[in-house]
Design a protein around this motif. Sequence first.
Motif, PDB file in Angstrom:
ATOM      1  N   TRP A 108      17.654  28.469  95.577  1.00 32.17           N
ATOM      2  CA  TRP A 108      18.845  28.151  94.763  1.00 32.17           C
ATOM      3  C   TRP A 108      18.418  27.419  93.498  1.00 32.17           C
ATOM      4  O   TRP A 108      18.899  27.703  92.418  1.00 32.17           O
ATOM      5  N   ASN A 119      24.390  16.728  91.076  1.00 30.41           N
ATOM      6  CA  ASN A 119      25.598  16.962  91.861  1.00 30.41           C
ATOM      7  C   ASN A 119      26.663  17.498  90.903  1.00 30.41           C
ATOM      8  O   ASN A 119      27.385  16.744  90.271  1.00 30.41           O
ATOM      9  N   GLN A 124      31.155  22.466  93.665  1.00 27.97           N
ATOM     10  CA  GLN A 124      31.438  22.038  95.023  1.00 27.97           C
ATOM     11  C   GLN A 124      32.553  22.880  95.640  1.00 27.97           C
ATOM     12  O   GLN A 124      33.492  23.288  94.963  1.00 27.97           O
ATOM     13  N   SER A 226      28.027  27.673  96.157  1.00 28.51           N
ATOM     14  CA  SER A 226      28.724  26.391  96.357  1.00 28.51           C
ATOM     15  C   SER A 226      27.784  25.258  96.753  1.00 28.51           C
ATOM     16  O   SER A 226      27.038  25.371  97.723  1.00 28.51           O
ATOM     17  N   GLN A 227      27.871  24.191  96.024  1.00 28.66           N
ATOM     18  CA  GLN A 227      27.069  23.009  96.300  1.00 28.66           C
ATOM     19  C   GLN A 227      27.750  22.136  97.336  1.00 28.66           C
ATOM     20  O   GLN A 227      28.980  22.092  97.415  1.00 28.66           O
ATOM     21  N   HIS A 228      26.938  21.437  98.122  1.00 25.11           N
ATOM     22  CA  HIS A 228      27.487  20.538  99.124  1.00 25.11           C
ATOM     23  C   HIS A 228      28.112  19.321  98.447  1.00 25.11           C
ATOM     24  O   HIS A 228      27.604  18.836  97.433  1.00 25.11           O
ATOM     25  N   GLY A 232      23.689  16.297  96.858  1.00 24.31           N
ATOM     26  CA  GLY A 232      23.471  16.977  95.594  1.00 24.31           C
ATOM     27  C   GLY A 232      22.327  17.965  95.621  1.00 24.31           C
ATOM     28  O   GLY A 232      22.297  18.913  94.832  1.00 24.31           O
ATOM     29  N   ASN A 233      21.348  17.764  96.524  1.00 31.53           N
ATOM     30  CA  ASN A 233      20.204  18.676  96.578  1.00 31.53           C
ATOM     31  C   ASN A 233      20.366  19.752  97.654  1.00 31.53           C
ATOM     32  O   ASN A 233      19.398  20.381  98.056  1.00 31.53           O
ATOM     33  N   CYS A 234      21.610  19.963  98.118  1.00 29.35           N
ATOM     34  CA  CYS A 234      21.881  20.987  99.132  1.00 29.35           C
ATOM     35  C   CYS A 234      23.002  21.918  98.673  1.00 29.35           C
ATOM     36  O   CYS A 234      23.888  21.517  97.926  1.00 29.35           O
ATOM     37  N   ALA A 235      22.953  23.173  99.146  1.00 29.50           N
ATOM     38  CA  ALA A 235      24.006  24.145  98.860  1.00 29.50           C
ATOM     39  C   ALA A 235      24.348  24.878 100.150  1.00 29.50           C
ATOM     40  O   ALA A 235      23.539  24.967 101.084  1.00 29.50           O
ATOM     41  N   LYS A 250      18.021  23.010  98.297  1.00 30.39           N
ATOM     42  CA  LYS A 250      18.097  24.086  97.319  1.00 30.39           C
ATOM     43  C   LYS A 250      16.788  24.827  97.089  1.00 30.39           C
ATOM     44  O   LYS A 250      16.790  25.946  96.566  1.00 30.39           O
TER      45      LYS A 250
END
Length: 264
Positions: A108, A119, A124, A226-228, A232-235, A250
């Motif tokens: 990602w 973020n 989101q 879509s971001q978590h 902030g470093n996860c989707a 990501k």
Amino acid sequence: MSLKRIAVLFLALFGFCFAACKQVVEQVVEVEKIVEKIVVNEKVVEVKFSDGHEAGDVLWNDGTWSAKAEVASLTALPDGKKPIGVLAFEKGGVPYCVGLAIGTSKSWAARGSTGYTANITALQGNVFGEGETDGSKSLAALKDKCSDYSETNYPAWYWAENFDSNSVQYKSASLKGKWYIPSVYELGKVYISRNAINESLTKLHSLDSSSCTVNSLGTSWCWSRSQHVFEGNCAWNIDFDSGDMGFSYKHVYDSVLVVQAFTY
């Protein structure tokens, strides 16, 4: 710092973590409830749309459609036609097709890139349609926050943006539009229709593997745009084998598919 102060801070931190974890658990449980309603004997029920269309219908490069049942009976591609995509879902009566190629081993965002830790509120969202649900609006939001946008830093996004040059896709000028990575809400809709989509992909691939480079959506984890919300470093991503929804760092290498809105 007094023991009382430490205890208060610990409880506050624990409460925040518990609330965050509780929300994720509740979302997963709700997804499981949704899946239980649509899966019968491990087979997804037919998904019907407007004007008699259903998931698995095929869009051709002249703008015409063929029903999934018609496609299943084909022994060759119709004269002068090439497939554009397979009907996956509807939103507001608008049909969305999934593209006829899959990107594999795409992150990602690369470690060290701006988007890896940023973020980005506009990205989101979740599978229930809360927050960002239209993936087509997301690339601009990413580029606005990430001046280091490139194939190296954002492989999944770049592949989707350049889908037509990265694949052997055919399409007429009148159908020219924008393929994009679906939001997690849209990706969930694709997963629901995966069996019907796979039936048509298998047939199209057997008839012409140059215009349909895959015979199924596969069984790998697929990225959404879509971001978590909390990380902030996860989707968000979805496992197309088990149907599990989750989120990953990501930089993880997942598959990526694309969708686009068309007309009947």
